[in-house]
Write a protein that holds these residues in place. Structure first.
Motif: not given
Length: 323
Positions: A285-296
């Motif tokens: 979740f932290a990675m997603a918040a930082e834009g380091k894990l991307k999903v569509e």
């Protein structure tokens, strides 16, 4: 309350009025639901096709095993549900919830966990991925496969090789960290030759398979040795979209230093599931918040579930029901 319900002897769920669930134990909470992902796992469980499901004696079941929920104090959490999650209200397990960062939206937060589970648990606990490993992901163009590509790189893979049927989706994976792409649309002979050539040059340390079926047979055959020392290969089966059974030659097992295992419900230990909830998901979740894990994603309302339940979502996106 409104809920997505599958009734006995029906093959598809529908939005219906359903009784609000009631807390049955001290470790449970009644919460409001924000968003729930529609995954292959949830579809299989809803119809009784998944090995972990048993709906034969139930007249009506609320679909969904996890989601994004809101506690009484307004805190948003990802959690597992004990009552079915695709509804306006649900019962969750206090011991299995993760706080969601403020800058991760409900739809992304609902879509991400199933893919993380389908990627991280296999990479970390079954494959024991190491920095510098060469990783092959079979069937990487789907939503979970795309997450697996990113996590393999995050966990230190030197080279990530991916297979898939969609030419455009394979090209997209290059921007997510894939180093080499392999089309499953070529002939079996061409696929076998390409796999053998790559494995000869840069032996596969880890194989994560979301397809199984014939492509798994070809991949395993490409590993076959000729009596010399071989590189240890850890083959992890996560999905079986291309078929549940394969033929496996005993010569492959004898000629290769091969570890064959699966990653799914029942294959993980309690400590590993604890790490999932306390370390892995918060980190993702932290990675997603930082834009380091991307999903569509593709979001729909609960009333539209019948129209979209069997719709194929293209380009590796995830369908999410917003309540």
């Amino acid at each position: 309350m409104k809920a997505v319900v599958i009734y006995k002897n029906e093959k598809q769920p529908r939005c219906a009025d359903f009784q609000e669930p009631k807390v049955q134990a001290d470790d449970q909470l009644l919460v409001s639901v924000k968003a729930v992902a529609v995954t292959q796992y949830e579809k299989a469980r809803a119809t009784g096709a998944h090995y972990s499901s048993d709906i034969s004696a139930t007249e009506a079941t609320v679909v969904g095993g996890d989601g994004v929920f809101v506690l009484d104090d307004g805190t948003r959490v990802y959690a597992t549900s004990v009552s079915g999650s695709m509804a306006e209200k649900a019962i969750i397990d206090k011991k299995r919830m993760v706080k969601i960062p403020d800058n991760v939206d409900d739809v992304t937060a609902a879509a991400l966990p199933n893919a993380v589970i389908g990627a991280a648990m296999g990479l970390r606990f079954k494959a024991d991925i190491q920095k510098g490993d060469v990783v092959l992901i079979n069937g990487a163009t789907g939503f979970t496969g795309r997450v697996a590509v990113q996590l393999a790189k995050y966990y230190g893979a030197k080279t990530v090789i991916v297979t898939g049927r969609s030419a455009q989706s394979l090209q997209d994976l290059l921007s997510l960290g894939a180093d080499k792409i392999i089309s499953l649309l070529q002939t079996e002979e061409e696929l076998s030759e390409q796999l053998k050539a790559i494995h000869s040059e840069t032996p596969f340390n880890v194989i994560v398979d979301y397809l199984w079926g014939r492509s798994a047979e070809i991949i395993l055959d490409s590993l076959k040795g000729k009596g010399a020392f071989t590189t240890k290969t850890k083959y992890v089966s996560v999905g079986s979209l291309a078929g549940d059974s394969i033929q496996l030659s005993a010569m492959i097992l004898r000629s290769v230093d091969l570890q064959l295992s699966g990653s799914g419900l029942g294959s993980w230990s309690k400590p590993q599931v604890h790490l999932l909830m306390t370390e892995i998901l918060p980190e993702m979740f932290a990675m997603a918040a930082e834009g380091k894990l991307k999903v569509e994603t593709v979001a729909i309302g609960i009333e539209s579930i019948e129209q979209h339940w069997d719709t194929a979502i293209p380009d590796g996106k995830r369908l999410v029901v917003v309540i």
